[in-house]
Write a protein that holds these residues in place. Structure first.
Motif, mmCIF file in Angstrom:
data_model
loop_
_atom_site.group_PDB
_atom_site.id
_atom_site.type_symbol
_atom_site.label_atom_id
_atom_site.label_comp_id
_atom_site.label_asym_id
_atom_site.label_seq_id
_atom_site.Cartn_x
_atom_site.Cartn_y
_atom_site.Cartn_z
ATOM 1 N N GLN A 98 92.690 39.388 57.006
ATOM 2 C CA GLN A 98 91.884 39.259 55.655
ATOM 3 C C GLN A 98 90.873 39.931 55.490
ATOM 4 O O GLN A 98 90.334 40.174 56.544
ATOM 5 N N GLU A 99 90.536 40.948 54.516
ATOM 6 C CA GLU A 99 89.184 40.775 54.452
ATOM 7 C C GLU A 99 87.965 40.522 54.592
ATOM 8 O O GLU A 99 88.132 39.336 54.034
ATOM 9 N N ALA A 100 87.275 41.497 55.097
ATOM 10 C CA ALA A 100 86.460 40.246 55.180
ATOM 11 C C ALA A 100 85.766 39.642 54.137
ATOM 12 O O ALA A 100 84.838 38.869 54.411
ATOM 13 N N SER A 101 85.149 40.081 53.156
ATOM 14 C CA SER A 101 83.871 39.499 52.221
ATOM 15 C C SER A 101 85.314 38.616 51.860
ATOM 16 O O SER A 101 84.727 37.219 51.273
ATOM 17 N N SER A 102 86.555 38.391 51.713
ATOM 18 C CA SER A 102 87.006 37.963 51.035
ATOM 19 C C SER A 102 86.864 36.207 51.691
ATOM 20 O O SER A 102 87.540 35.150 51.453
ATOM 21 N N MET A 103 86.842 35.842 52.843
ATOM 22 C CA MET A 103 86.231 35.344 54.655
ATOM 23 C C MET A 103 85.166 34.374 53.028
ATOM 24 O O MET A 103 84.750 32.730 54.018
ATOM 25 N N LEU A 104 83.917 34.786 52.846
ATOM 26 C CA LEU A 104 82.515 34.156 52.484
ATOM 27 C C LEU A 104 82.660 33.227 51.198
ATOM 28 O O LEU A 104 81.783 32.399 51.476
ATOM 29 N N PRO A 105 83.909 33.124 50.544
ATOM 30 C CA PRO A 105 83.824 32.354 49.509
ATOM 31 C C PRO A 105 83.584 30.998 50.148
ATOM 32 O O PRO A 105 83.629 29.767 50.342
ATOM 33 N N VAL A 106 84.960 30.850 51.987
ATOM 34 C CA VAL A 106 85.199 29.081 51.712
ATOM 35 C C VAL A 106 83.990 29.385 53.143
ATOM 36 O O VAL A 106 83.660 28.271 53.278
ATOM 37 N N THR A 107 83.161 29.741 53.795
ATOM 38 C CA THR A 107 81.524 29.575 54.691
ATOM 39 C C THR A 107 81.008 28.778 53.470
ATOM 40 O O THR A 107 80.363 28.080 53.642
ATOM 41 N N ALA A 108 81.031 29.593 52.570
ATOM 42 C CA ALA A 108 80.322 28.486 51.339
ATOM 43 C C ALA A 108 80.298 27.331 51.252
ATOM 44 O O ALA A 108 79.947 26.770 50.803
ATOM 45 N N LEU A 109 81.808 27.185 50.923
ATOM 46 C CA LEU A 109 83.110 26.326 50.329
ATOM 47 C C LEU A 109 81.940 25.156 51.716
ATOM 48 O O LEU A 109 82.180 23.586 51.395
ATOM 49 N N LEU A 110 82.420 25.831 52.705
ATOM 50 C CA LEU A 110 81.971 24.405 54.159
ATOM 51 C C LEU A 110 81.361 24.124 54.298
ATOM 52 O O LEU A 110 80.200 23.172 54.759
ATOM 53 N N ASP A 111 79.724 24.764 53.722
ATOM 54 C CA ASP A 111 78.344 24.621 54.387
ATOM 55 C C ASP A 111 77.786 23.234 54.181
ATOM 56 O O ASP A 111 77.428 23.464 52.817
ATOM 57 N N GLY A 112 77.215 22.546 54.918
ATOM 58 C CA GLY A 112 76.422 21.797 54.777
ATOM 59 C C GLY A 112 77.332 20.185 54.674
ATOM 60 O O GLY A 112 76.950 19.270 53.479
ATOM 61 N N HIS A 113 78.773 21.096 53.784
ATOM 62 C CA HIS A 113 79.660 19.880 53.843
ATOM 63 C C HIS A 113 80.150 18.852 54.900
ATOM 64 O O HIS A 113 80.464 19.325 55.655
ATOM 65 N N PRO A 114 80.291 18.071 54.068
ATOM 66 C CA PRO A 114 80.886 16.698 55.180
ATOM 67 C C PRO A 114 81.877 16.484 55.368
ATOM 68 O O PRO A 114 82.744 17.865 54.222
ATOM 69 N N PRO A 115 83.170 16.519 56.191
ATOM 70 C CA PRO A 115 84.556 16.593 56.741
ATOM 71 C C PRO A 115 85.577 16.840 55.247
ATOM 72 O O PRO A 115 85.023 15.703 54.445
ATOM 73 N N LEU A 116 86.083 17.359 54.834
ATOM 74 C CA LEU A 116 86.748 17.624 54.014
ATOM 75 C C LEU A 116 87.651 16.044 53.397
ATOM 76 O O LEU A 116 88.790 16.517 54.674
ATOM 77 N N GLU A 117 87.596 15.789 52.782
ATOM 78 C CA GLU A 117 89.007 14.730 52.418
ATOM 79 C C GLU A 117 89.908 14.726 50.902
ATOM 80 O O GLU A 117 91.222 15.081 51.126
ATOM 81 N N LEU A 118 89.531 15.442 50.202
ATOM 82 C CA LEU A 118 90.771 16.353 49.185
ATOM 83 C C LEU A 118 90.052 17.273 48.715
ATOM 84 O O LEU A 118 89.039 17.385 47.998
ATOM 85 N N VAL A 119 90.538 18.327 49.041
ATOM 86 C CA VAL A 119 90.301 19.724 48.145
ATOM 87 C C VAL A 119 91.332 20.689 47.012
ATOM 88 O O VAL A 119 93.063 20.071 47.398
#
Length: 480
Positions: A98-119
């Motif tokens: 996976q290209e390094a920049s491509s990992m950024l969106p999910v890092t942003a998605l997870l930041d500060g978020h409680p455990p994910l239930e429905l995504v």
């Protein structure tokens, strides 16, 4: 070197017009002409980061951490005679290329978020971000991975299975339907939108051969529709990450501002300058990340995080759904499955899954999405666990034939009745051939492993293990 990379003059003029003053056009062009650094992401559903670092050291792989993803590494190999995708560790799902920049969106998605239930992942193929989200969810909750192009759903499915994921459901829609079909349903949504791909020229020197200003406008109009759909499908209080691998403002900042202009005070932009060390180097005044390739020596990328502050009125739609061909399994069958799976392979059915049946097929559905049955048409839900066999008069005859994707998702390499293969045997296995391990002959189905990972399901026939690798996964040359 990619010194012949195609950069249209209109594109360069557009970049120069919008690039922040502290960045240099000369540096931008030079970065576009350098080969892209290879990067991978460790799949923590299969192996811990520390365990993978040991494997990499044994293979003389030089790994450098990617600042914005703790599972991500740039990789250099002394011996590149075998493609990275044909290494045993990749084939068994220990990492994703996976290209390094491509990992950024999910890092942003997870930041500060409680455990994910429905995504919801609205544009998922080939699966880099889908598998990154599923690993972060630790196979809990439910993830709907949608792909518009039917031809790409198969690739998405293969990557999900290789990575041992069982909490994911695949759909095949124009993602503009979600806002009306499933309003205010999802805790968080990733819209990695289809785009002009300006940031990918380091990977593909001809990426912009068909680029023109008119096509940017047309793509942006589609992105407007998609981000509106995503916002309607998001629960109040939920977050949406919008990302592209392109650089122009029309497909990035202006799409986000269109959402703000459309929904006004319901939209809050969440700043991303804290996301990792030096993130501020790519930060826009709105708090988005606009990554030019020279900043982090990566692909170009854009990431915005948006919070929905209150409800909006979704569009009214009429939807027609065909008959759903599955039914929940009765408790007697579930107990039978639990007993036989444990007795034959030493595996357990995850508590986060439900057993559903279609004819002679047995499937595990993620419990967190079962309430959506009847609301959406699915291409594939969860994993196929087994096929029921015809009754036999033989004593202790098996009742089920277990499936490759099930052991890839549920199996652990340290279970007592597994068979550990040598390098030579593992190579034969991935080439679709039976293996004859130097072991006393066993009976029935068995999980085979190599290099700390389950790589498939076989069946003892005398002193050999019959290969059960699905035909589409067989590799016939240039293996590890």
């Amino acid at each position: 070197m990619h010194s012949n990379v195609h950069l249209p003059s209109d594109f360069l003029a557009l970049v120069e017009e919008t690039m922040p003053s502290h960045l240099s056009m000369d540096d931008f062009i030079a970065a576009c002409q350098r080969p892209l650094r290879r990067s991978i992401r460790v799949n923590t559903l299969k192996v811990s980061i520390d365990e993978f670092l040991v494997i990499a050291q044994e293979k003389c792989w030089d790994l450098s951490p990617i600042p914005w993803c703790k599972e991500g590494f740039w990789i250099e190999r002394e011996d590149e005679s075998v493609p990275l995708g044909n290494t045993a560790e990749h084939l068994s799902g220990l990492f994703y290329i996976q290209e390094a920049s491509s990992m950024l969106p999910v890092t942003a998605l997870l930041d500060g978020h409680p455990p994910l239930e429905l995504v919801l992942d609205m544009a998922a193929a080939p699966g880099s971000k889908t598998t990154q989200i599923a690993a972060a969810m630790n196979n809990q909750g439910a993830l709907i991975a949608n792909e518009y192009a039917a031809s790409r759903v198969k690739v998405l499915s293969a990557n999900v299975q290789r990575c041992g994921i069982h909490n994911t459901t695949l759909t095949n829609f124009d993602a503009r339907v979600f806002g009306g079909w499933l309003p205010e349903t999802f805790d968080t949504i990733l819209l990695d939108a289809p785009c002009s791909g300006e940031g990918t020229v380091r990977k593909d020197a001809d990426a912009m051969s068909n680029w023109d200003l008119a096509s940017i406008h047309d793509i942006a109009m589609t992105q407007y529709d998609l981000i509106e759909s995503a916002f309607h499908a998001l629960k109040p209080g939920g977050t949406l990450v919008y990302s592209t691998c392109t650089l122009n403002h029309q497909e990035n900042q202006q799409v986000c501002m269109h959402l703000k202009n459309t929904f006004a005070d319901a939209v809050e932009f969440l700043p991303l300058g804290h996301l990792f060390t030096d993130a501020d180097k790519a930060l826009t005044p709105e708090g988005f990340l606009h990554v030019y390739p020279q900043i982090f020596d990566s692909e170009g990328f854009f990431v915005a995080k948006i919070k929905k502050l209150f409800s909006t009125t979704p569009p009214e739609v009429n939807k027609r759904l065909g008959k759903f061909p599955f039914k929940p399994a009765e408790s007697k069958i579930i107990q039978q499955l639990i007993h036989e799976l444990k007795a034959s392979l030493g595996l357990d059915i995850p508590t986060s899954s439900q057993v559903w049946l279609r004819d002679n097929e047995v499937w595990l559905f993620p419990s967190a999405m079962v309430h959506l049955i009847g609301e959406l048409r699915f291409s594939r839900i969860g994993i196929k666990l087994a096929e029921a066999l015809k009754p036999s008069n033989k004593k202790n005859a098996p009742l089920y034939r277990w499936q490759h994707e099930a052991v890839m998702a549920l199996g652990q390499s340290n279970q007592a009745n597994n068979v550990q293969l040598t390098l030579e045997e593992a190579r034969e296995w991935f080439m679709g051939r039976d293996v004859r391990p130097n072991l006393p002959a066993g009976k029935g189905e068995v999980m085979v492993c190599y290099s700390g990972a389950v790589i498939g399901l076989g069946k003892w026939v005398g002193n050999r293990i019959k290969n059960g690798l699905p035909r589409e996964l067989v590799r016939d040359k240039n293996l590890f």
